[in-house]
Design an enzyme around this catalytic site. Structure first.
Site, PDB file in Angstrom:
ATOM      1  N   GLU A 188       2.441   0.913  -3.758  1.00  0.00           N
ATOM      2  CA  GLU A 188       1.360   0.370  -2.928  1.00  0.00           C
ATOM      3  C   GLU A 188       0.110   0.116  -3.768  1.00  0.00           C
ATOM      4  O   GLU A 188      -0.971  -0.057  -3.247  1.00  0.00           O
ATOM      5  CB  GLU A 188       1.048   1.310  -1.765  1.00  0.00           C
ATOM      6  CG  GLU A 188       0.378   2.639  -2.122  1.00  0.00           C
ATOM      7  CD  GLU A 188       1.368   3.736  -2.506  1.00  0.00           C
ATOM      8  OE1 GLU A 188       2.487   3.408  -2.948  1.00  0.00           O
ATOM      9  OE2 GLU A 188       1.022   4.921  -2.361  1.00  0.00           O
ATOM     10  N   ASP A 238       6.524  -2.956   4.145  1.00  0.00           N
ATOM     11  CA  ASP A 238       6.576  -4.223   3.418  1.00  0.00           C
ATOM     12  C   ASP A 238       5.610  -5.244   4.024  1.00  0.00           C
ATOM     13  O   ASP A 238       4.968  -6.020   3.307  1.00  0.00           O
ATOM     14  CB  ASP A 238       7.996  -4.806   3.449  1.00  0.00           C
ATOM     15  CG  ASP A 238       8.947  -4.041   2.529  1.00  0.00           C
ATOM     16  OD1 ASP A 238       8.443  -3.186   1.757  1.00  0.00           O
ATOM     17  OD2 ASP A 238      10.165  -4.280   2.595  1.00  0.00           O
ATOM     18  N   ASP A 264      -5.373   0.801  -4.052  1.00  0.00           N
ATOM     19  CA  ASP A 264      -4.190   1.493  -3.553  1.00  0.00           C
ATOM     20  C   ASP A 264      -4.335   1.633  -2.030  1.00  0.00           C
ATOM     21  O   ASP A 264      -5.431   1.859  -1.517  1.00  0.00           O
ATOM     22  CB  ASP A 264      -4.165   2.857  -4.260  1.00  0.00           C
ATOM     23  CG  ASP A 264      -3.114   3.800  -3.773  1.00  0.00           C
ATOM     24  OD1 ASP A 264      -2.251   4.151  -4.573  1.00  0.00           O
ATOM     25  OD2 ASP A 264      -3.182   4.212  -2.592  1.00  0.00           O
ATOM     26  N   ASN A 315       4.979   4.207   5.891  1.00  0.00           N
ATOM     27  CA  ASN A 315       6.429   4.040   5.659  1.00  0.00           C
ATOM     28  C   ASN A 315       7.231   5.046   6.472  1.00  0.00           C
ATOM     29  O   ASN A 315       8.212   4.695   7.117  1.00  0.00           O
ATOM     30  CB  ASN A 315       6.747   4.228   4.177  1.00  0.00           C
ATOM     31  CG  ASN A 315       6.777   2.903   3.434  1.00  0.00           C
ATOM     32  OD1 ASN A 315       6.924   1.849   4.044  1.00  0.00           O
ATOM     33  ND2 ASN A 315       6.618   2.958   2.126  1.00  0.00           N
TER      34      ASN A 315
END
Lengths: 443, 116
Positions: free
Chosen positions: A361, A335, A318, A326
């Site tokens: 993620e 992204d 992760d 973000n």
């Protein structure tokens, strides 16, 4: 559509047309043979020039004869007298040169004789044939005596004969010592026809009127007609066969082309299907497998392990503080992190390992034929590589890992929960680390 | 009364999870020579395996054990590993301190310091 139907109708018509033509030709030929195509030779004695009277005087007899022509016939008056052993009189009708080049009468199948006697008694009809093997020059007696003897009063008028009724005179055969094979009736070259009084004609005065001889046949013989028709049928069916062969070849070529087109379409559909299936199992952003794609892989690996296969390791990782990335730099940068991370990890794992975007993620790696310590080592390598890479220029990105090994027969949910717990431990311990959930074997 | 289901749930054993122990190994090279050692990767894998399977670790009451593992090249050219629990509170526990040597073609040896 209509042109296709027309083509079929035309093909059918073309075949049947030939057969119809053949049937018509056959029917017409048979009808014409029966009613037309007659070949007739008439010798009308009233105006035929080469007719002479003859008597037995050449054989030493004394019988007398006189011949007169009327508008329609030849009339002979005679007196049969004793002298020659077989007294006779008659007429001679010369054909061709009268010696060696006569007429071919063998093609006629019936002979009509218009003859009326004045008194009782038989009449002989001679068809004198030329045969080069027998003929003696200037000796009329060497012409073969094809004969028939009949009683005119007992025959219809005119009397009708067929060639098969003739025979070669026995006395002539014996006198000339003719070979039996040569003593057959042959009407192919007749230079002389004789009509004489017969063997039982009474002595004394008599007479007869001879109007005409008619030879009737067909311009083509029955055998020739049948042979021609059979040949015609044969050739026609050969043509039909050739046409069918070409039609079949053409049809086969068209079918082959259609089949190839179908195969091509099928291949295109299969490719489309496989691409669709692939896309349905792939994460569109990173190109990794998605959960739907992974379930099949997981099941397959588990079955393999249950059958006593090699160890399978499961790793979940992760991105640390991904929400901050973000929130701080926007989703596009988020992204970018995901894409670059996937690329990096993909470049460091084996082709047989499956990289899955687990959601958000989170990623998963399923490694077959990999023990837990090897998976832990791989996780550590990945952790270090991610830490050392510049996935985005804005900040350093790290990942936390949870590693475990699949246990034969266990519920996949337990496997995932165990790895998840190890990941949670890594997070709790400060992130950017690897936690191994090791199975307590032997306990 | 409202707490009772929570309490019961907390006290319930989770046999499935109990069979697993979570181990963290933080590998830290003392110098570049140790980092670049050819034997390092195999040693890390081998030692991880041995630590995970060691009876002392398996019998540990701790559910999670996090080790800081420092390694260097010794005078014989072997990799020497020295591990301690990250959490100092457990420093006295048998499973919290171990040493290992590895390399030179011989099998690695893991020895827990506090083993009695």
């Amino acid at each position: 559509m209509s042109s296709k139907v027309m083509r079929k109708v035309y093909a059918l018509f073309r075949m049947n047309f030939l057969i119809v033509v053949l049937l018509v030709v056959t029917a017409v030929a048979m009808f014409a043979y029966r009613h037309f195509l007659d070949d007739v030779l008439d010798i009308n004695l009233a105006d035929y020039p080469y007719v002479v009277a003859s008597a037995d005087s050449v054989d030493g007899g004394t019988s007398a004869i006189s011949m007169t022509r009327t508008d329609t016939s030849v009339v002979i008056e005679y007196e049969l007298r004793e002298g020659y052993a077989y007294p006779y009189v008659g007429i001679k009708i010369y054909l061709g040169d009268g010696k060696t080049m006569g007429r071919n009468l063998s093609k006629f199948d019936s002979i009509f004789v218009w003859l009326k006697p004045r008194n009782e008694g038989s009449v002989r009809l001679y068809m004198r044939g030329y045969d080069s093997a027998i003929y003696r020059k200037n000796d009329e007696t060497s012409l073969k005596f094809n004969e028939i003897e009949f009683s005119p009063t007992k025959e219809p008028y005119p009397a009708v004969f067929v060639p098969q009724e003739f025979r070669v005179a026995g006395w002539w055969v014996s006198q000339n010592e003719i070979n039996v094979h040569k003593a057959r009736v042959d009407l192919s070259n007749i230079p002389l026809i004789e009509i004489q009084t017969g063997t039982n004609a009474p002595l004394g005065y008599g007479g007869m009127e001879i109007k005409m001889l008619r030879f009737k046949g067909k311009k083509i013989s029955k055998v020739d007609l049948v042979t021609t028709l059979v040949a015609l049928w044969f050739v026609t069916f050969l043509i039909i066969l050739i046409i069918r062969f070409f039609d079949y070849s053409r049809e086969r070529a068209v079918n082959k082309k259609k089949q190839e087109e179908l195969k091509k379409n099928l291949r295109a559909l299969e490719i489309e299907k496989s691409e669709y299936e692939k896309s349905s199992k792939e994460d569109p952003l990173t190109g990794c497998l998605n959960r739907a794609g992974f379930s099949g892989v997981l099941l397959r690996e588990q079955e393999e392990l249950n059958r006593g296969g090699r160890p399978v390791s499961f790793m979940i990782f992760d991105i640390d503080h991904f929400k901050n990335i973000n929130d701080t730099y926007g989703h596009l940068v988020g992204d970018e992190v995901l894409v670059n991370l996937a690329k990096l990890v993909q470049s460091m794992i084996r082709n047989t390992d499956s990289l899955v975007r687990w959601g958000g993620e989170e990623f998963v790696i399923l490694s077959d034929d990999t023990s837990i310590q090897n998976a832990a080592f791989l996780a550590e390598k990945l952790r270090k590589a991610i830490e050392a890479s510049t996935l985005i220029k804005q900040q350093q990105v790290t990942c936390s890992f949870g590693v475990t090994e699949m246990v034969p027969g266990e519920d996949p949910k337990s496997l995932i929960a165990r790895a998840d717990k190890a990941l949670y431990s890594s997070k709790e311990s400060g992130r950017n680390r690897v936690t191994v959930a090791t199975f307590r074997r032997g306990h | 009364m409202a707490f009772s289901p929570v309490l019961l749930s907390s006290c319930t054993k989770h046999p499935e999870m109990e069979d697993f122990k979570q181990i963290q190994l933080q590998w830290n090279a003392a110098d570049d020579a140790a980092e670049q050692s050819e034997a390092r990767d195999n040693c890390v894998i081998d030692i991880t395996s041995k630590v995970m399977r060691h009876p002392v670790v398996l019998k540990s009451k701790l559910v999670e054990i996090a080790y800081e593992v420092a390694y260097r090249l010794d005078e014989k050219g072997l990799l020497a590993f020295d591990a301690r629990c990250s959490d100092d509170r457990f420093a006295d526990l048998d499973e919290c301190s171990w040493r290992a040597t590895c390399g030179g073609g011989s099998a690695s040896v893991v020895k827990f310091h506090n083993e009695r």
